[in-house]
Write an enzyme that holds these catalytic residues in place. Structure first.
Site, PDB file in Angstrom:
ATOM      1  CB  VAL A   1      -1.126   0.131   1.188  1.00 13.90           C
ATOM      2  CG1 VAL A   1      -1.994  -1.011   0.960  1.00 13.90           C
ATOM      3  CG2 VAL A   1      -0.108  -0.173   2.397  1.00 13.90           C
ATOM      4  CB  CYS A   2       4.435   1.949   0.199  1.00 15.31           C
ATOM      5  SG  CYS A   2       5.372   3.324   0.170  1.00 15.31           S
ATOM      6  CB  ILE A   3       2.035   4.805  -4.287  1.00 20.58           C
ATOM      7  CG1 ILE A   3       1.258   5.955  -3.365  1.00 20.58           C
ATOM      8  CG2 ILE A   3       0.979   3.571  -4.503  1.00 20.58           C
ATOM      9  CD1 ILE A   3       0.141   6.727  -4.076  1.00 20.58           C
ATOM     10  CB  THR A   4       7.382   5.757  -1.634  1.00 20.65           C
ATOM     11  OG1 THR A   4       6.712   6.270  -0.534  1.00 20.65           O
ATOM     12  CG2 THR A   4       8.617   6.797  -1.668  1.00 20.65           C
TER      13      THR A   4
END
Length: 325
Positions: A173-176
């Site tokens: 759930v990370c879009i860095t």
């Protein structure tokens, strides 16, 4: 440097020396304590809560309580101390967190573990917080992160960190990696290997774990402990909303840098997804334990050290690690 990720690597088996996989010991030591497995649920609001933390501590597992209900941390530490359970909390680096550390010291409360938890941990603010905690609470085991380079690992270790957390944006759930162009998404396992070669203290691999086999791969490439988010999301005990669609139950799972966590659409580097309901957390832990015992048996040993010595092959490369935005 070789660049690869979890799905690109397969470990090569050695001769099995145990009669049963149940003989294999998955115990790991971190600081002054031994834990049943080298895994820790991510310190995220939809993954860990106080009741889950108590359950994990009671049953010999490591945990890190999230920092998103700041005023609850001192009562939580007191409760865990009273129950003679391990106390493990998170802090940020803002001014109020400095005051929080001072308050812990003032009350004579020393958590067993404090994790300094920010997205870009190779920073002066993290170094200052490490030094502050080590000065005020010298007996606390300090975990600092997140980082993605050997330079960062060594600098945080030199500042006094007892362990570093490696992983910039590889989580589900990370879009860095997409929002900023930076991070270890798509090469998290190689980043772990790179950092571990420079480390003198334990490393916690954080993010990108999609299967139980990825835990063994993390151990092989230098992790002492493996932080896991999505595999621990969606359980009966998990926090977060539940919804029913076509008769199937789902639970929400969102990133710590998402608008759902922040409460505002500012500097967003996380998203929310819905995970199909997985039932009891206890059953997942049992399966994870059994799979890790099997990994040890394939490695040709009796404990986790055997996994660190196996050979491996790189089979392919996939930059997004199976994720889409």
């Amino acid at each position: 440097m070789k660049v690869f990720d979890y799905e690109d690597v397969q470990l090569i088996p050695n001769k099995c020396i145990v009669n049963s996989r149940s003989e294999c010991d998955t115990t790991v030591i971190l600081g002054k304590h031994a834990f049943k497995m080298p895994i820790v649920p991510a310190n995220m609001q939809t993954i860990i809560n106080e009741s889950i933390a108590e359950f994990l501590a009671e049953n010999g597992y490591f945990y890190i309580m999230h920092r998103f209900n700041g005023s609850a941390r001192i009562p939580f530490v007191k409760k865990m101390k009273e129950r003679q359970l391990i106390s493990s909390i998170s802090v940020g680096v803002k001014k109020e967190e400095c005051l929080f550390v001072e308050e812990l010291a003032k009350q004579g409360l020393t958590p067993d573990y404090i994790t300094i938890d920010i997205a870009h941990g190779h920073s002066n603010s993290v170094i200052e917080m490490i030094q502050r905690i080590k000065t005020r609470l010298p007996e606390t085991f300090v975990i600092a992160g997140n980082v993605g380079t050997p330079e960062a690992v060594r600098e945080l270790e030199n500042a006094g960190a007892d362990a570093t957390k490696v992983g910039i944006g590889p989580g589900k759930v990370c879009i860095t990696k997409i929002k900023t162009g930076f991070g270890t998404g798509g090469w998290q396992l190689a980043a772990l290997r790179w950092c571990a070669k420079a480390a003198r203290k334990p490393i916690i691999a954080d993010g990108g774990i999609r299967t139980h086999g990825d835990i063994a791969k993390s151990i092989r490439f230098g992790a002492t402990m493996v932080m896991i988010g999505s595999l621990f999301a969606g359980h009966e005990e998990s926090s977060g909303e539940t919804k029913i669609e076509n008769g199937i139950a789902y639970k929400e799972y969102f990133g710590s840098a998402s608008e759902f966590q922040k409460g505002e659409k500012k500097n967003i580097e996380g998203k929310k997804i819905w995970i199909q309901h997985k039932g009891s957390l206890k059953n997942t832990l049992i399966e994870m334990h059994q799979d890790l015992q099997s990994s040890i048996s394939y490695a040709g040993g009796r404990d986790l050290e055997a996994i660190r010595k196996v050979d491996y092959v790189i089979v392919k490369n996939s930059i997004f690690n199976g994720d889409t935005i």
